[in-house]
Scaffold this motif. Structure first.
Motif, PDB file in Angstrom:
ATOM      1  N   LEU A  33      -2.321   0.258  -3.564  1.00 14.50           N
ATOM      2  CA  LEU A  33      -2.711  -0.996  -2.913  1.00 14.50           C
ATOM      3  C   LEU A  33      -4.214  -1.099  -2.683  1.00 14.50           C
ATOM      4  O   LEU A  33      -4.743  -2.193  -2.528  1.00 14.50           O
ATOM      5  CB  LEU A  33      -1.987  -1.161  -1.572  1.00 14.50           C
ATOM      6  CG  LEU A  33      -0.522  -1.552  -1.635  1.00 14.50           C
ATOM      7  CD1 LEU A  33       0.058  -1.665  -0.228  1.00 14.50           C
ATOM      8  CD2 LEU A  33      -0.322  -2.859  -2.373  1.00 14.50           C
ATOM      9  N   LEU A  34      -4.908   0.037  -2.655  1.00  9.09           N
ATOM     10  CA  LEU A  34      -6.361   0.004  -2.476  1.00  9.09           C
ATOM     11  C   LEU A  34      -7.082  -0.485  -3.732  1.00  9.09           C
ATOM     12  O   LEU A  34      -8.247  -0.849  -3.668  1.00  9.09           O
ATOM     13  CB  LEU A  34      -6.881   1.379  -2.055  1.00  9.09           C
ATOM     14  CG  LEU A  34      -6.402   1.869  -0.697  1.00  9.09           C
ATOM     15  CD1 LEU A  34      -6.964   3.254  -0.400  1.00  9.09           C
ATOM     16  CD2 LEU A  34      -6.772   0.894   0.401  1.00  9.09           C
ATOM     17  N   ARG A  35      -6.378  -0.461  -4.863  1.00  7.59           N
ATOM     18  CA  ARG A  35      -6.911  -0.971  -6.138  1.00  7.59           C
ATOM     19  C   ARG A  35      -8.298  -0.414  -6.438  1.00  7.59           C
ATOM     20  O   ARG A  35      -9.253  -1.147  -6.697  1.00  7.59           O
ATOM     21  CB  ARG A  35      -6.898  -2.487  -6.160  1.00  7.59           C
ATOM     22  CG  ARG A  35      -5.489  -3.048  -5.940  1.00  7.59           C
ATOM     23  CD  ARG A  35      -5.354  -4.509  -6.166  1.00  7.59           C
ATOM     24  NE  ARG A  35      -5.792  -4.954  -7.471  1.00  7.59           N
ATOM     25  CZ  ARG A  35      -5.020  -5.027  -8.562  1.00  7.59           C
ATOM     26  NH1 ARG A  35      -3.770  -4.664  -8.502  1.00  7.59           N
ATOM     27  NH2 ARG A  35      -5.504  -5.488  -9.688  1.00  7.59           N
ATOM     28  N   SER A  40     -15.734   2.982 -10.978  1.00  2.00           N
ATOM     29  CA  SER A  40     -16.482   2.375  -9.875  1.00  2.00           C
ATOM     30  C   SER A  40     -16.573   3.297  -8.671  1.00  2.00           C
ATOM     31  O   SER A  40     -17.633   3.413  -8.051  1.00  2.00           O
ATOM     32  CB  SER A  40     -15.837   1.051  -9.450  1.00  2.00           C
ATOM     33  OG  SER A  40     -15.892   0.125 -10.505  1.00  2.00           O
ATOM     34  N   ILE A  41     -15.475   3.968  -8.325  1.00  4.75           N
ATOM     35  CA  ILE A  41     -15.509   4.865  -7.168  1.00  4.75           C
ATOM     36  C   ILE A  41     -16.376   6.076  -7.482  1.00  4.75           C
ATOM     37  O   ILE A  41     -17.070   6.594  -6.613  1.00  4.75           O
ATOM     38  CB  ILE A  41     -14.089   5.269  -6.698  1.00  4.75           C
ATOM     39  CG1 ILE A  41     -14.137   5.947  -5.315  1.00  4.75           C
ATOM     40  CG2 ILE A  41     -13.405   6.176  -7.672  1.00  4.75           C
ATOM     41  CD1 ILE A  41     -14.472   5.078  -4.176  1.00  4.75           C
ATOM     42  N   GLY A  42     -16.368   6.523  -8.724  1.00  5.22           N
ATOM     43  CA  GLY A  42     -17.226   7.640  -9.116  1.00  5.22           C
ATOM     44  C   GLY A  42     -18.701   7.295  -8.965  1.00  5.22           C
ATOM     45  O   GLY A  42     -19.494   8.086  -8.442  1.00  5.22           O
ATOM     46  N   PRO A  82       0.371  -2.836  -7.675  1.00  2.70           N
ATOM     47  CA  PRO A  82       0.916  -3.481  -6.473  1.00  2.70           C
ATOM     48  C   PRO A  82       1.302  -4.946  -6.678  1.00  2.70           C
ATOM     49  O   PRO A  82       2.010  -5.524  -5.862  1.00  2.70           O
ATOM     50  CB  PRO A  82      -0.216  -3.359  -5.461  1.00  2.70           C
ATOM     51  CG  PRO A  82      -1.444  -3.246  -6.282  1.00  2.70           C
ATOM     52  CD  PRO A  82      -1.043  -2.540  -7.543  1.00  2.70           C
ATOM     53  N   HIS A  83       0.870  -5.535  -7.760  1.00  2.00           N
ATOM     54  CA  HIS A  83       1.206  -6.934  -8.056  1.00  2.00           C
ATOM     55  C   HIS A  83       2.185  -6.964  -9.224  1.00  2.00           C
ATOM     56  O   HIS A  83       1.890  -7.432 -10.317  1.00  2.00           O
ATOM     57  CB  HIS A  83      -0.055  -7.730  -8.380  1.00  2.00           C
ATOM     58  CG  HIS A  83      -1.064  -7.699  -7.281  1.00  2.00           C
ATOM     59  ND1 HIS A  83      -0.847  -8.306  -6.068  1.00  2.00           N
ATOM     60  CD2 HIS A  83      -2.263  -7.096  -7.192  1.00  2.00           C
ATOM     61  CE1 HIS A  83      -1.877  -8.097  -5.281  1.00  2.00           C
ATOM     62  NE2 HIS A  83      -2.755  -7.353  -5.936  1.00  2.00           N
ATOM     63  N   GLY A  98       3.938   1.330   1.651  1.00  2.23           N
ATOM     64  CA  GLY A  98       3.062   2.446   1.289  1.00  2.23           C
ATOM     65  C   GLY A  98       1.998   1.999   0.316  1.00  2.23           C
ATOM     66  O   GLY A  98       1.704   0.818   0.179  1.00  2.23           O
ATOM     67  N   GLY A  99       1.396   2.972  -0.350  1.00  3.81           N
ATOM     68  CA  GLY A  99       0.392   2.656  -1.349  1.00  3.81           C
ATOM     69  C   GLY A  99      -0.978   2.355  -0.789  1.00  3.81           C
ATOM     70  O   GLY A  99      -1.873   1.949  -1.519  1.00  3.81           O
TER      71      GLY A  99
END
Length: 127
Positions: A33-35, A40-42, A82-83, A98-99
């Motif tokens: 759910l945080l997608r 990008s996070i790296g 999540p979608h 969750g998620g």
């Protein structure tokens, strides 16, 4: 880009666990759910960790699925998206559970400088 906020949260947890020691790798569980996009996070983690014990550390992500329950037919499944629609009946009327986790699973230290209870130090050198 919400990855910067997530990267800052990860860095805070890494710094707390590292307790001043250099970190070369961190493994993080991230809910679907945080997608969070791995590239990008790296990049965000690399920027926020500059000048810290985690500078240059590799960030490994483990994506945790979301539990999807169909409101139409009651089918339940796990999904990395999540979608999603119900795989049983195709309905888009689904509930998610969750998620949304963000858990620092582990860190790998670059080099231990002191090992409690080991008089030889961290490399096994003879005294």
């Amino acid at each position: 880009m919400h990855e910067f906020g997530i990267a800052e949260s990860i860095l805070a947890a890494v710094e707390k666990r590292a307790d001043g020691r250099r970190v070369c790798r961190a493994r993080v569980q991230v809910g679907a759910l945080l997608r969070v996009a791995e590239p990008s996070i790296g990049d965000a983690f690399a920027l926020v960790s500059e000048g810290t014990v985690a500078e240059g550390a590799r960030l490994d992500l483990v994506t945790l699925p979301v539990r999807v329950t169909c409101a139409e037919c009651g089918a339940a499944t796990l999904s990395a998206d999540p979608h999603t629609v119900c795989p049983a009946c195709g309905s888009a009327d689904v509930d998610t559970e969750g998620g949304d986790d963000l858990v620092l699973e582990s860190i790998q230290l670059a080099e231990a400088t002191y090992v409690p209870g080991d008089p030889r130090g961290d490399r096994g050198d003879a005294v």
